[in-house]
Design a protein around this motif. Structure first.
Motif, PDB file in Angstrom:
ATOM      1  N   ILE A 101      84.297  21.200  39.923  1.00  0.00           N
ATOM      2  CA  ILE A 101      83.709  22.388  40.539  1.00  0.00           C
ATOM      3  C   ILE A 101      84.055  22.521  42.012  1.00  0.00           C
ATOM      4  O   ILE A 101      83.905  23.586  42.586  1.00  0.00           O
ATOM      5  N   ASP A 102      84.516  21.452  42.639  1.00  0.00           N
ATOM      6  CA  ASP A 102      84.948  21.537  44.022  1.00  0.00           C
ATOM      7  C   ASP A 102      86.194  20.668  44.207  1.00  0.00           C
ATOM      8  O   ASP A 102      86.564  19.884  43.353  1.00  0.00           O
ATOM      9  N   ASP A 103      86.863  20.867  45.350  1.00  0.00           N
ATOM     10  CA  ASP A 103      88.133  20.169  45.583  1.00  0.00           C
ATOM     11  C   ASP A 103      87.984  18.660  45.609  1.00  0.00           C
ATOM     12  O   ASP A 103      88.873  17.934  45.165  1.00  0.00           O
ATOM     13  N   VAL A 109      89.394  13.315  40.086  1.00  0.00           N
ATOM     14  CA  VAL A 109      89.946  13.264  38.738  1.00  0.00           C
ATOM     15  C   VAL A 109      91.436  12.951  38.793  1.00  0.00           C
ATOM     16  O   VAL A 109      91.948  12.133  38.025  1.00  0.00           O
ATOM     17  N   VAL A 110      92.143  13.568  39.746  1.00  0.00           N
ATOM     18  CA  VAL A 110      93.580  13.313  39.889  1.00  0.00           C
ATOM     19  C   VAL A 110      93.819  11.864  40.310  1.00  0.00           C
ATOM     20  O   VAL A 110      94.712  11.184  39.797  1.00  0.00           O
ATOM     21  N   GLU A 111      93.007  11.335  41.240  1.00  0.00           N
ATOM     22  CA  GLU A 111      93.160   9.954  41.698  1.00  0.00           C
ATOM     23  C   GLU A 111      92.903   8.950  40.583  1.00  0.00           C
ATOM     24  O   GLU A 111      93.513   7.878  40.556  1.00  0.00           O
ATOM     25  N   GLY A 114      93.267  11.141  35.723  1.00  0.00           N
ATOM     26  CA  GLY A 114      92.732  12.017  34.685  1.00  0.00           C
ATOM     27  C   GLY A 114      93.671  13.169  34.381  1.00  0.00           C
ATOM     28  O   GLY A 114      93.834  13.554  33.218  1.00  0.00           O
ATOM     29  N   ALA A 115      94.331  13.704  35.408  1.00  0.00           N
ATOM     30  CA  ALA A 115      95.253  14.817  35.189  1.00  0.00           C
ATOM     31  C   ALA A 115      96.460  14.351  34.383  1.00  0.00           C
ATOM     32  O   ALA A 115      96.917  15.044  33.464  1.00  0.00           O
ATOM     33  N   ALA A 147      95.734  19.450  43.608  1.00  0.00           N
ATOM     34  CA  ALA A 147      95.811  19.080  42.198  1.00  0.00           C
ATOM     35  C   ALA A 147      96.892  19.886  41.488  1.00  0.00           C
ATOM     36  O   ALA A 147      97.608  19.364  40.626  1.00  0.00           O
ATOM     37  N   ALA A 148      97.035  21.161  41.851  1.00  0.00           N
ATOM     38  CA  ALA A 148      98.075  21.993  41.248  1.00  0.00           C
ATOM     39  C   ALA A 148      99.458  21.470  41.626  1.00  0.00           C
ATOM     40  O   ALA A 148     100.377  21.465  40.788  1.00  0.00           O
TER      41      ALA A 148
END
Length: 182
Positions: A101-103, A109-111, A114-115, A147-148
């Motif tokens: 929900i926020d950066d 999640v990226v760290e 998870g991505a 993340a993008a």
């Protein structure tokens, strides 16, 4: 007065074998009312002590069994993506899409990879429900620029294009089956 009555009773009952022993004297200097207030005060303090004990026990049990919202729950959701069962993968992806929900959380999640795991899940999924949940989670992650960028550098565009062509083929097959029935 009590002392006098006790001595008189002791004097008259000495010779009898079936006589009751004399009553013990009340050595308390407190009256009955003061004694009751002390008992009530002690009960109140013990009650508060028991309440604190139970509250402490409930807090400890809650802390052990129900993880607090934050990093621990995100880690558990990412670990659900590693399971072979598609249901658990969908649950993990659904949780990650709700947590993004926020950066700060998206980058967490990226760290935690998870991505990357969502990309693997998207490419290796055997059913459309799992792919759909993975895409929802990835779309929630792409709302953050960092993340993008990560997803773009790790081949997410090729997987998304591959899925789009796969879905077009499946839709074409479904529409051709419905036309052949009529």
């Amino acid at each position: 007065m009590r002392i006098l009555v006790a001595r008189v009773a002791n004097h008259f009952c000495r010779g009898r074998s079936n006589a009751y022993p004399p009553r013990s004297q009340n050595f308390s200097s407190l009256t009955k009312k003061e004694d009751l207030t002390l008992e009530e005060d002690a009960e109140r303090k013990i009650g508060w002590l028991l309440k604190l004990f139970f509250a402490g026990t409930a807090t400890y049990v809650g802390y052990q069994f129900f993880p607090y919202m934050g990093d621990t729950l995100i880690q558990q959701s990412v670990s659900l993506l590693h399971v072979k069962d598609p249901l658990f993968k969908r649950i993990g992806a659904s949780r990650l899409s709700r947590f993004a929900i926020d950066d700060e959380r998206r980058m967490k999640v990226v760290e935690l990879c998870g991505a990357q795991e969502l990309l693997h899940m998207l490419g290796n999924a055997k059913d459309d429900k799992t792919r759909k949940e993975a895409l929802k989670a990835l779309s929630a992650l792409t709302k953050s620029d960092e993340a993008a960028n990560f997803l773009g550098t790790n081949g997410a565009l090729s997987i998304v294009k591959w899925l789009q062509t796969l879905w077009k083929i499946q839709r074409f097959q479904l529409t051709s089956q419905t036309y052949s029935r009529s």
